[in-house]
Scaffold this motif. Structure first.
Motif, short mmCIF file in Angstrom:
data_model
loop_
_atom_site.label_atom_id
_atom_site.label_comp_id
_atom_site.label_asym_id
_atom_site.label_seq_id
_atom_site.Cartn_x
_atom_site.Cartn_y
_atom_site.Cartn_z
N ALA A 112 -77.43 30.37 107.54
CA ALA A 112 -78.10 31.59 107.08
C ALA A 112 -79.43 31.26 106.42
CB ALA A 112 -77.20 32.36 106.12
N GLU A 113 -79.47 30.18 105.62
CA GLU A 113 -80.71 29.78 104.98
C GLU A 113 -81.75 29.34 106.00
OE1 GLU A 113 -80.24 26.90 101.90
OE2 GLU A 113 -79.02 28.21 100.63
N ALA A 114 -81.30 28.62 107.03
CA ALA A 114 -82.25 28.14 108.03
C ALA A 114 -82.93 29.30 108.74
CB ALA A 114 -81.53 27.24 109.04
N VAL A 115 -82.15 30.29 109.13
CA VAL A 115 -82.73 31.44 109.85
C VAL A 115 -83.55 32.31 108.91
CG1 VAL A 115 -82.19 33.53 111.14
CG2 VAL A 115 -80.93 31.40 111.60
N ALA A 116 -83.00 32.65 107.74
CA ALA A 116 -83.72 33.49 106.78
C ALA A 116 -85.01 32.81 106.33
CB ALA A 116 -82.84 33.82 105.58
N GLY A 117 -84.96 31.49 106.16
CA GLY A 117 -86.17 30.76 105.77
C GLY A 117 -87.25 30.87 106.82
N GLY A 118 -86.86 30.80 108.09
CA GLY A 118 -87.84 30.98 109.16
C GLY A 118 -88.44 32.37 109.16
N TRP A 119 -87.61 33.38 108.92
CA TRP A 119 -88.12 34.75 108.85
C TRP A 119 -89.10 34.91 107.69
CZ3 TRP A 119 -82.72 37.54 109.38
CH2 TRP A 119 -82.31 37.47 110.73
N LEU A 120 -88.75 34.33 106.54
CA LEU A 120 -89.62 34.43 105.38
C LEU A 120 -90.99 33.82 105.66
CD1 LEU A 120 -87.06 33.44 102.60
CD2 LEU A 120 -88.16 35.68 102.82
N LYS A 121 -91.01 32.64 106.25
CA LYS A 121 -92.29 31.99 106.56
C LYS A 121 -93.11 32.83 107.53
CE LYS A 121 -90.11 28.11 107.50
NZ LYS A 121 -89.86 26.71 107.95
N GLU A 122 -92.45 33.41 108.49
CA GLU A 122 -93.14 34.26 109.46
C GLU A 122 -93.75 35.48 108.78
OE1 GLU A 122 -92.00 36.71 113.56
OE2 GLU A 122 -90.61 35.22 112.74
N LEU A 123 -92.99 36.13 107.90
CA LEU A 123 -93.48 37.32 107.21
C LEU A 123 -94.65 37.00 106.29
CD1 LEU A 123 -90.15 39.09 106.20
CD2 LEU A 123 -91.94 40.08 107.63
N LEU A 124 -94.58 35.86 105.61
CA LEU A 124 -95.56 35.52 104.59
C LEU A 124 -96.75 34.74 105.13
CD1 LEU A 124 -93.06 34.55 101.74
CD2 LEU A 124 -94.39 36.66 101.93
N GLY A 125 -96.69 34.32 106.38
CA GLY A 125 -97.80 33.57 106.94
C GLY A 125 -97.83 32.12 106.49
N ILE A 126 -96.69 31.61 106.07
CA ILE A 126 -96.58 30.20 105.70
C ILE A 126 -96.29 29.39 106.96
CG2 ILE A 126 -95.07 28.57 104.45
CD1 ILE A 126 -94.82 30.74 102.27
N PRO A 127 -96.87 28.21 107.12
CA PRO A 127 -96.64 27.43 108.35
C PRO A 127 -95.16 27.26 108.67
CG PRO A 127 -98.38 26.42 107.04
CD PRO A 127 -97.81 27.54 106.20
N ALA A 128 -94.83 27.39 109.96
CA ALA A 128 -93.44 27.30 110.38
C ALA A 128 -92.83 25.94 110.08
CB ALA A 128 -93.33 27.60 111.87
#
Length: 452
Positions: A112-128
């Motif tokens: 869950a953290e791995a997927v949610a972390g990817g979503w967060l980076k995508e939303l915030l514009g932080i490098p994948a």
């Protein structure tokens, strides 16, 4: 097991009933703290107490002291509510009682953290490619980010701080805006730097770091610069692109404290305020503020996962799964971690990309509605309302404090007081997904009444 099911149902039903009552209940009223302590008091019993009785006693003792901070008219401390799906996921996380140390202790929690972390980076514009540590809040996130910074700038100077500590290390310069959040100072204390190492950089008229003054202070050598997305009083954001480019020109590490303001990146109308955030080396952000996740929830991002892991991870012979690719507890200061990633995943799924953007833009619009309404009533709106923060003056400091206290005692809404630029002011933070225009108008009317 039927008794356990009944107990859990009772707790969930009470929680749901409390949430349903929030639009109509007083937000916060004066309470006798000694009486609250007395209600929880009594000798620890020698023998066991039936769980249902314990729950009933807890409900009775706590009820008078609960603050409706999850409701639509709580405007203090940049507190959002908690989304329904995220709250339900947190209930499940408590029932599952997972230890999110690594993928061995709870494969589901780490997934869950791995997927949610990817979503967060995508939303915030932080490098994948950045790493993400799921922490308790921005105090922990700032500490993690600055620990990574400490590791890297000293490693570049030939010093292994994890092995040798700070005594004898090359001196590190830490620069931060004069209006930084106090958690930056505490992180520096916790990391052994002390607060004397910090060199304040003047702020502009709305609280953002002054780039000219920053440039004057920069020079080569071990250097950490703390930037800000969302001044805690005004909502102002530092000019991240120019600041990060300046810091990197001198070989420094740029850390962004974006407790709530980093969410500006998730909405088209506010994204320009954090332009260039992707250039930073680490970022701190809260989930329990503007994303409306249950307490506690924060995120520590690092552009260099290997540095993140080197600064925070440890290995132990008994700890199966440790010592590999950094994950879970390797990216935080906690080892036995609660599985807060389930609520993050659920909250993001409930809102979706458009829902997060709408939440940010609606709160900003409601903050402007507060400013317009209170300005039209003759009160002074002190800051440029760029995000969800509004500062209001009611004449002299004493009167402002009286108005704030009267509003809090009234219970229609809850606003806080603050000191900014030497003045006492009312501080209004709009961060709840449930706040409506009617809630704002009702609160403005209550503030006007309290000012008389």
């Amino acid at each position: 097991m039927e008794e356990l099911s009944r107990l859990f149902r009772l707790a969930a039903e009470h929680g749901a009933g409390y949430r349903r009552s929030l639009p109509d209940r007083p937000v916060g009223v004066p309470v006798d703290q000694d009486a609250l302590v007395e209600a929880f008091s009594g000798a620890l019993p020698d023998g066991p107490t039936p769980p249902e009785r314990v729950l009933a006693e807890l409900l009775a003792a706590a009820a008078p002291g609960l603050v409706a901070s999850a409701g639509p008219r709580y405007f203090g401390f940049v507190v959002g509510g908690a989304l329904p799906a995220a709250s339900a996921a947190d209930i499940l996380a408590t029932g599952w009682d997972q230890m999110a140390t690594n993928a061995v202790s709870s494969p589901a929690a780490l997934a869950a953290e791995a997927v949610a972390g990817g979503w967060l980076k995508e939303l915030l514009g932080i490098p994948a490619s950045a790493s993400v540590g799921f922490v308790t809040g921005c105090q922990a996130a700032n500490t993690v980010g600055l620990a990574a910074a400490r590791h890297q700038v000293l490693a570049e100077a030939g010093w292994d701080v994890e092995r040798r500590g700070l005594p004898g290390a090359p001196p590190v310069r830490v620069l931060a805006g004069a209006e930084r959040h106090g958690t930056i100072d505490r992180s520096l204390r916790l990391l052994g730097f002390g607060t004397d190492v910090l060199e304040p950089v003047p702020a502009d008229h709305n609280g953002a770091i002054d780039l000219g003054s920053l440039w004057e202070k920069l020079r080569a050598g071990p250097l950490i610069v703390c930037l800000q997305a969302g001044n805690v009083n005004t909502g102002a954001c530092d000019r991240l692109r120019e600041a990060c480019e300046l810091v990197h020109r001198y070989g420094g590490w740029a850390h962004v404290d974006g407790a709530f303001g980093l969410w500006a990146a998730a909405a088209p109308a506010t994204r320009h305020l954090v332009d260039g955030l992707e250039l930073a080396d680490s970022w701190a952000c809260d989930g329990h503020k503007w994303l409306n996740l249950p307490y506690d929830s924060g995120f520590a991002f690092c552009a260099r996962p290997e540095v993140h892991g080197a600064a925070m991870s440890y290995a132990a012979a008994y700890l199966v799964g440790s010592g590999g690719v950094p994950e879970g507890a390797d990216l935080t200061a906690e080892s036995s971690r609660r599985a807060r990633g389930f609520a993050v995943w659920a909250g993001l799924r409930e809102l979706g990309r458009d829902g997060v953007a709408a939440l940010v833009e609606r709160c900003c619009a409601l903050a402007r509605r507060f400013a317009d309404g209170l300005g039209a009533a003759g009160f002074e709106v002190v800051n440029d309302v760029v995000l969800n923060q509004v500062l209001v003056g009611f004449g002299d400091d004493a009167r402002t404090d009286r108005v704030v206290a009267a509003v809090q005692a009234d219970g229609t809404c809850w606003v806080g007081g603050t000191t900014w630029r030497g003045r006492r002011l009312m501080r209004i933070s709009v961060a709840s997904a449930t706040t409506t225009e009617a809630d704002v108008d009702r609160s403005i009317a209550a503030i006007i009444r309290a000012s008389v």
